[in-house]
Design a protein around this motif. Sequence first.
Motif, PDB file in Angstrom:
ATOM      1  N   PHE A  59       0.834  -1.194   0.000  1.00 12.38           N
ATOM      2  CA  PHE A  59       0.000   0.000   0.000  1.00 12.38           C
ATOM      3  C   PHE A  59       0.872   1.249   0.000  1.00 12.38           C
ATOM      4  CE2 PHE A  59      -3.103   3.049   1.275  1.00 12.38           C
ATOM      5  CZ  PHE A  59      -4.331   2.514   0.934  1.00 12.38           C
ATOM      6  N   LEU A  60       1.922   1.207   0.832  1.00 12.60           N
ATOM      7  CA  LEU A  60       2.821   2.356   0.925  1.00 12.60           C
ATOM      8  C   LEU A  60       3.543   2.577  -0.410  1.00 12.60           C
ATOM      9  CD1 LEU A  60       3.540   4.359   3.177  1.00 12.60           C
ATOM     10  CD2 LEU A  60       5.571   3.009   3.638  1.00 12.60           C
ATOM     11  N   ASP A  61       3.941   1.482  -1.044  1.00 11.99           N
ATOM     12  CA  ASP A  61       4.582   1.598  -2.365  1.00 11.99           C
ATOM     13  C   ASP A  61       3.682   2.354  -3.341  1.00 11.99           C
ATOM     14  OD1 ASP A  61       6.770   0.247  -1.511  1.00 11.99           O
ATOM     15  OD2 ASP A  61       6.344  -1.638  -2.538  1.00 11.99           O
ATOM     16  N   ARG A  62       2.384   2.015  -3.298  1.00 11.32           N
ATOM     17  CA  ARG A  62       1.440   2.699  -4.197  1.00 11.32           C
ATOM     18  C   ARG A  62       1.315   4.172  -3.843  1.00 11.32           C
ATOM     19  NH1 ARG A  62      -1.730  -1.850  -3.759  1.00 11.32           N
ATOM     20  NH2 ARG A  62      -3.297  -0.902  -2.422  1.00 11.32           N
ATOM     21  N   ILE A  63       1.237   4.438  -2.523  1.00 14.42           N
ATOM     22  CA  ILE A  63       1.099   5.828  -2.083  1.00 14.42           C
ATOM     23  C   ILE A  63       2.254   6.683  -2.591  1.00 14.42           C
ATOM     24  CG2 ILE A  63       1.266   7.346  -0.073  1.00 14.42           C
ATOM     25  CD1 ILE A  63      -0.260   5.271   1.535  1.00 14.42           C
ATOM     26  N   VAL A  64       3.475   6.179  -2.430  1.00  8.92           N
ATOM     27  CA  VAL A  64       4.629   7.000  -2.784  1.00  8.92           C
ATOM     28  C   VAL A  64       5.004   6.867  -4.255  1.00  8.92           C
ATOM     29  CG1 VAL A  64       5.576   6.921  -0.443  1.00  8.92           C
ATOM     30  CG2 VAL A  64       6.337   5.255  -2.128  1.00  8.92           C
ATOM     31  N   GLY A  65       4.326   5.935  -4.957  1.00 12.92           N
ATOM     32  CA  GLY A  65       4.561   5.817  -6.392  1.00 12.92           C
ATOM     33  C   GLY A  65       5.790   5.016  -6.759  1.00 12.92           C
TER      34      GLY A  65
END
Lengths: 218, 167
Positions: free
Chosen positions: B156-162
């Motif tokens: 999820f964090l990977d998606r948030i930060v791109g």
Amino acid sequence: MFFVCVAAFLGLSFLIALVIICRMVILVKHKEEYKPGKSGSVRVLVVAGSGGHTTEILRLMESLSPCYNPRHYVIAETDTMSKDKICCLEVSRKYKYAEQEYTIHKIPRSREVHQSWSSTLLTTLHSLLYSGPLVFTLKPDLILCNGPGTCVPLCVSALLLGVLGIKRILIVYVESICRVETLSLSGKILYYLSDYFFVQWPNLKEKYPRSIYLGRVV
Amino acid sequence: MKSAFVTVGSTSFDELILSVTSNSVIQIFRELGFEKLVLQIGRGLVRPEPCTFGDFTLEVFQYKDSIAEEIQRADLVISHAGAGSCLETLGAGKPLLVVVNDQLMDNHQLELARQLHRDGHLYYCTCKTLTDTMKSMELSALKPLLPGKTEEFANFLDRIVGLEKVD
């Protein structure tokens, strides 16, 4: 002393109000657009608290890919245990991935256990004096925290940098697994100030609809 | 040798140490087939002497750097309501009985123990109800606590930060 407290309180509330308003207008609009990871790596500032908070946040750090590099850990000055735990985790990361960097920074605690709320305000202001310059120097892309009091001044500093247009910093807050029914004080404040706010129990998701619930994450 | 480990965490919980070393509770331990009791007493003023009587051994210590080994060795962990001890014990897959310190008011750590009890992961009592709980609890009925979804958080964090997914 009383007047100092009142003045400090008014000053702080004014500041927070100002920050919230500015933030609502400028930053939230662009939250989805800000993708620091596009460059391939993300500088992280990790707020490790003490005891349980540190254990929890380090479990999250363990799961992050090597792209979250470098990692700057902030611990409270009086906290001796956390440093060892961090070094222990970082040694194992170094073993797994090449070219990993980390640093550890200490700032005064904003609230000791059992400290009264009025003096908490003053110590929080005091630690704001330290966290401001620290955040400014490190200029992380992301702040990751889970509730120790120390994270409030750090996140406020990060917000200020954003509001002032110096550096946009994503604030990701993960409420401690201990919080089943109610948010911690830091949580109540950062619910409004963070970009992404995670809770780990369904009851909190119901009470705080803007939060993100993925289940237990630690 | 079947053993139980009692932990009070970083502070003290004298009432618990007194309770678990009382004759009636030791008797229950023996009836349940335990031959060893290990106490981590922290800053407590109640400090039982380590001893062996008959086929029953009592070990006592204040702190250790890590209680993971003690938990690993135990067949039952009796703990204060601290989140750290609870999660560490359940994470190790050991049966857990949490004893709540009812003299600590407004202890938010109780929230977690209570919830984990509701979900069937642990037993839960106070010093006063310790004997009854120990007699009635069925450790085999406890449900294991699955590990937290750290991977999901990381994704999820990977998606948030791109961050692009690299496989």
